[in-house]
Design a protein around this motif. Structure first.
Motif, PDB file in Angstrom:
ATOM      1  N   CYS A   1       3.546  -0.030   2.820  1.00 38.91           N
ATOM      2  CA  CYS A   1       3.355  -0.949   3.944  1.00 38.91           C
ATOM      3  C   CYS A   1       2.621  -2.183   3.438  1.00 38.91           C
ATOM      4  CB  CYS A   1       2.592  -0.290   5.089  1.00 38.91           C
ATOM      5  SG  CYS A   1       0.845   0.002   4.739  1.00 38.91           S
TER       6      CYS A   1
ATOM      7  N   HIS B   1       0.853  -1.187   0.000  1.00 35.53           N
ATOM      8  CA  HIS B   1       0.000   0.000   0.000  1.00 35.53           C
ATOM      9  C   HIS B   1       0.891   1.240   0.000  1.00 35.53           C
ATOM     10  CE1 HIS B   1      -3.555  -2.431   0.963  1.00 35.53           C
ATOM     11  NE2 HIS B   1      -2.754  -3.092   1.783  1.00 35.53           N
TER      12      HIS B   1
ATOM     13  N   LEU C   1      -2.634  -2.706   6.869  1.00 37.61           N
ATOM     14  CA  LEU C   1      -3.130  -1.455   7.446  1.00 37.61           C
ATOM     15  C   LEU C   1      -4.525  -1.614   8.002  1.00 37.61           C
ATOM     16  CD1 LEU C   1      -5.263  -0.139   5.143  1.00 37.61           C
ATOM     17  CD2 LEU C   1      -3.106   0.298   4.022  1.00 37.61           C
TER      18      LEU C   1
ATOM     19  N   VAL D   1      -0.570   1.207  10.524  1.00 36.37           N
ATOM     20  CA  VAL D   1       0.076   0.478   9.435  1.00 36.37           C
ATOM     21  C   VAL D   1       1.128  -0.468  10.015  1.00 36.37           C
ATOM     22  CG1 VAL D   1      -0.310   2.261   7.709  1.00 36.37           C
ATOM     23  CG2 VAL D   1       1.780   2.326   9.055  1.00 36.37           C
ATOM     24  N   ASN D   2       1.470  -1.505   9.258  1.00 37.05           N
ATOM     25  CA  ASN D   2       2.453  -2.487   9.691  1.00 37.05           C
ATOM     26  C   ASN D   2       3.305  -2.877   8.495  1.00 37.05           C
ATOM     27  OD1 ASN D   2       3.402  -5.413  10.145  1.00 37.05           O
ATOM     28  ND2 ASN D   2       2.747  -4.762  12.170  1.00 37.05           N
TER      29      ASN D   2
ATOM     30  N   LEU E   1       2.093   4.663   0.945  1.00 31.30           N
ATOM     31  CA  LEU E   1       1.872   5.613   2.033  1.00 31.30           C
ATOM     32  C   LEU E   1       2.372   7.005   1.679  1.00 31.30           C
ATOM     33  CD1 LEU E   1       3.022   3.449   5.077  1.00 31.30           C
ATOM     34  CD2 LEU E   1       0.680   3.918   4.328  1.00 31.30           C
TER      35      LEU E   1
END
Length: 83
Positions: free
Chosen positions: A48, A36, A51, A56-57, A38
């Motif tokens: 990321c 994704h 999310l 987010v991770n 960001l």
């Protein structure tokens, strides 16, 4: 949130003794990262892999000088249906 595929050149290193003449032939590794989007500017792209609405991770920043292709795959819209 936009999903992107980023193709970029990654560094390569070795951990063994190498003859100098052979070492100069060490190349780069072509990498592919999907996630994704960001943030993006002339210096870096930040993506990321997971999310939520406000978290987010798996954040990953890639220097734009290493990027040779960015494919914008789709826009992702979160839905709360089906919970």
């Amino acid at each position: 949130m936009r999903i992107v595929i980023v193709r970029w050149w990654d560094a390569v290193g070795t951990a063994e003794w190498t003859v100098k003449e052979e070492a100069k032939d060490t190349g780069l590794s072509e990498a592919l990262t999907i996630g994704h989007l960001l943030y993006e500017d002339t210096e870096r792209i930040v993506i990321c892999h997971s999310l939520t609405e406000d978290l987010v991770n798996g954040v990953f920043a890639i220097p734009m000088g290493c990027v040779f292709e960015i494919e914008r795959v789709s826009d992702f819209t979160s839905t709360k249906e089906g919970r």
